[in-house]
Design an enzyme around this catalytic site. Structure first.
Site, PDB file in Angstrom:
ATOM      1  N   ASP A 265      16.162   6.709 -24.288  1.00  0.00           N
ATOM      2  CA  ASP A 265      16.283   6.792 -22.829  1.00  0.00           C
ATOM      3  C   ASP A 265      14.897   6.620 -22.214  1.00  0.00           C
ATOM      4  O   ASP A 265      14.107   7.558 -22.161  1.00  0.00           O
ATOM      5  CB  ASP A 265      16.883   8.173 -22.493  1.00  0.00           C
ATOM      6  CG  ASP A 265      17.069   8.388 -21.008  1.00  0.00           C
ATOM      7  OD1 ASP A 265      16.518   7.614 -20.199  1.00  0.00           O
ATOM      8  OD2 ASP A 265      17.769   9.353 -20.649  1.00  0.00           O
TER       9      ASP A 265
ATOM     10  N   GLU B   2       8.127  -9.070 -20.690  1.00  0.00           N
ATOM     11  CA  GLU B   2       6.809  -9.503 -20.169  1.00  0.00           C
ATOM     12  C   GLU B   2       5.964 -10.165 -21.258  1.00  0.00           C
ATOM     13  O   GLU B   2       5.715  -9.567 -22.305  1.00  0.00           O
ATOM     14  CB  GLU B   2       6.068  -8.278 -19.613  1.00  0.00           C
ATOM     15  CG  GLU B   2       4.749  -8.621 -18.953  1.00  0.00           C
ATOM     16  CD  GLU B   2       4.085  -7.420 -18.271  1.00  0.00           C
ATOM     17  OE1 GLU B   2       4.795  -6.493 -17.822  1.00  0.00           O
ATOM     18  OE2 GLU B   2       2.845  -7.411 -18.204  1.00  0.00           O
TER      19      GLU B   2
ATOM     20  N   LYS C 273       0.867   2.176 -16.113  1.00  0.00           N
ATOM     21  CA  LYS C 273       1.909   1.140 -16.232  1.00  0.00           C
ATOM     22  C   LYS C 273       1.644   0.308 -17.477  1.00  0.00           C
ATOM     23  O   LYS C 273       2.567  -0.033 -18.226  1.00  0.00           O
ATOM     24  CB  LYS C 273       1.916   0.264 -14.974  1.00  0.00           C
ATOM     25  CG  LYS C 273       3.071  -0.714 -14.897  1.00  0.00           C
ATOM     26  CD  LYS C 273       2.817  -2.037 -15.604  1.00  0.00           C
ATOM     27  CE  LYS C 273       4.012  -2.975 -15.454  1.00  0.00           C
ATOM     28  NZ  LYS C 273       3.853  -4.210 -16.230  1.00  0.00           N
TER      29      LYS C 273
ATOM     30  N   HIS D 247      -3.173 -13.983 -20.140  1.00  0.00           N
ATOM     31  CA  HIS D 247      -1.843 -13.700 -19.609  1.00  0.00           C
ATOM     32  C   HIS D 247      -1.175 -14.999 -19.150  1.00  0.00           C
ATOM     33  O   HIS D 247      -0.036 -15.268 -19.472  1.00  0.00           O
ATOM     34  CB  HIS D 247      -1.985 -12.737 -18.433  1.00  0.00           C
ATOM     35  CG  HIS D 247      -0.711 -12.113 -18.020  1.00  0.00           C
ATOM     36  ND1 HIS D 247      -0.155 -11.070 -18.704  1.00  0.00           N
ATOM     37  CD2 HIS D 247       0.129 -12.383 -17.002  1.00  0.00           C
ATOM     38  CE1 HIS D 247       0.969 -10.719 -18.116  1.00  0.00           C
ATOM     39  NE2 HIS D 247       1.163 -11.512 -17.084  1.00  0.00           N
TER      40      HIS D 247
HETATM   41  C1  MEV Z   1       0.228  -5.450 -16.652  1.00  0.00           C
HETATM   42  O1  MEV Z   1       1.591  -5.398 -17.005  1.00  0.00           O
HETATM   43  C2  MEV Z   1      -0.501  -4.202 -17.102  1.00  0.00           C
HETATM   44  C3  MEV Z   1      -1.976  -4.096 -16.663  1.00  0.00           C
HETATM   45  O2  MEV Z   1      -2.050  -4.230 -15.247  1.00  0.00           O
HETATM   46  C4  MEV Z   1      -2.444  -2.728 -17.107  1.00  0.00           C
HETATM   47  C5  MEV Z   1      -3.814  -2.341 -16.576  1.00  0.00           C
HETATM   48  O3  MEV Z   1      -4.230  -2.849 -15.498  1.00  0.00           O
HETATM   49  O4  MEV Z   1      -4.456  -1.514 -17.229  1.00  0.00           O
HETATM   50  C6  MEV Z   1      -2.806  -5.192 -17.253  1.00  0.00           C
END
Ligand code: MEV
Length: 412
Positions: free
Chosen positions: A265, A69, A249, A363
């Site tokens: 792992d 990513e 995430k 991004h």
């Molecule tokens: C994207 O891979 C991760 C985010 O969505 C994390 C977040 O919203 O805190 C930018």
């Protein structure tokens, strides 16, 4: 790229061979791969980016991250750069104790107390039996440490679950723990009169937690208003599982990338992290953020991290070995401290972007190159098409195709 590899080589004291492994795009020998898993038919390479600027427990660390990513490595590096101003990250890993579960069924409810006492009475003997399976682990100061007897309510009735606590030293620990649990099963059956079903490690490694913390000065963030907005953004994750999933995430973007780069792992780490985030009965944030008395932003993370620096792919995968050398960690605990710090940095970077300008600009700028490639650009056209899309503030595949056609027409 050559320059980067050279800098990493100097910093980490890599040999020429190690530098060559890092910079090669086919560093996993076929026969090694063929022995790692079954039915090997190929290999799935991921880029390794080096996150820079990290100070962890007073030590400068370069962090190899394996991830597909865009913007994760940049965001971590940026968050670490700001954290340098206040001394970086402070992290502490608990001793490497893993939990093995031995499930016993068929014990009558009224006999539970008596059977539990019998297991308790045999503890010393059971621990000695467990340790007899792994003289190497015992020889380096690890081994079975304790037993905990639990009564667990399940939809299938009450069960006895014995937790075997094992100090696994610098390993992830699954093999050592599973072997010990299997070895103890017949004795446990004899002592309890019940039947043992499962004998397996728990990925909810609550005895192997790691904590990291950081402080960001308000002036470095653009004032107290930004601090307030970041704290407000965190609060939503603290109170809402829908947001907590995305928040965590983002944390795992950083954590998994280092876990993967070091051959660990990541499914075990993921399972442990999310189970830990739900341990209070409701899924919540793995981090906490607050404003301190000076108006600065402070944050911390706590999660279980079952990672190793010996055994499994950490030793057999040549790239993992080089990544561990770059990190310069001497123990699994030190590796966990780096990983937790990266998770915290990643979370800070996401919250800061989300609470201010939003993440899409940064991004998408980084993503523009991928879009250009997807549209068919190659060579120097990739950068050119990406730059035009950024300039036109339209980073889309249809736009990329149009620009590419135009550029090709001009070139003819
Ligand atoms: C994207 O891979 C991760 C985010 O969505 C994390 C977040 O919203 O805190 C930018």
């Amino acid at each position: 790229m050559e320059e980067r590899v050279e800098k990493v080589r100097e910093f980490a004291g890599l040999t020429d061979e190690e530098a060559a492994i890092l910079s090669s795009f086919s560093s996993l020998p076929m026969d090694t791969a063929d022995r790692m898993i079954e039915n090997v038919a190929g290999c799935m390479p991921l880029p390794i980016g080096i996150a820079v600027n990290f100070i962890i427990n007073g030590r400068d660390v370069l962090v190899p991250m394996a991830i597909e990513e865009p913007s994760v490595v940049a965001a971590a590096s940026n968050a670490a750069k700001l954290a340098r101003r206040t001394g970086g990250f402070v992290a502490k890993a608990e001793p490497p104790i893993m939990i093995g579960q031995i499930q016993v069924i068929g014990i009558k409810e009224e006999e539970f107390g008596e059977k539990a006492a019998a297991v308790e009475a045999a503890k010393k003997e059971l621990l000695a039996e467990a340790n007899a399976c792994d003289p190497v682990l015992v020889g380096i100061g690890g081994g079975a440490r304790d037993l905990e007897i639990r009564e667990v309510r399940t939809p299938g009735g009450r069960m006895m679950v014995i937790h075997l606590l094992v100090d696994v030293r610098d390993a992830m620990g699954a093999n050592a723990v599973n072997t010990m649990c299997e070895r103890l099963a017949p004795k446990i059956e004899a002592i309890t009169g019940g039947r043992v079903v499962l004998r397996i490690i728990s990925n909810l490694a609550t005895k192997r937690l790691v904590t990291a913390s950081v402080r960001y000065a308000k002036e470095d963030l653009g004032g107290e208003e930004v601090v307030d907005r970041i704290v407000a953004a965190y609060m939503l994750a603290a109170g809402d599982p829908y947001r907590a999933a995305t928040h965590n995430k983002g944390i795992m973007n950083g954590i998994d990338a280092v876990v993967i780069a070091t051959g660990n792992d990541w499914r075990a780490v993921e399972a442990g992290a999310h189970a830990y985030a739900s341990l209070g009965g409701r899924y919540t944030s793995l981090t906490r953020w607050w404003k301190n008395d000076d108006g600065d932003l402070e944050g911390s993370i706590q999660l279980p991290l079952a990672v190793g620096i010996v055994g499994g792919a950490t030793k057999t995968h040549p790239v993992a070995r080089v990544c561990l050398k770059i990190l310069g960690v001497k123990t699994a605990g030190e590796l966990a401290e780096v990983i937790a710090s990266v998770g915290l940095a990643q979370n800070f970077a996401a919250l800061r972007a989300l609470a201010t300008e939003g993440i899409q600009r940064g991004h998408m700028e980084l993503h523009a190159r991928n879009v250009a490639i997807a549209a068919g650009a190659s060579g120097e056209l990739v950068e050119k098409v990406a730059a035009r899309m950024v300039k036109e503030r339209a980073i889309r595949i249809d736009v990329a195709k149009k620009i590419l056609e135009e550029m090709k027409r001009h070139a003819e």
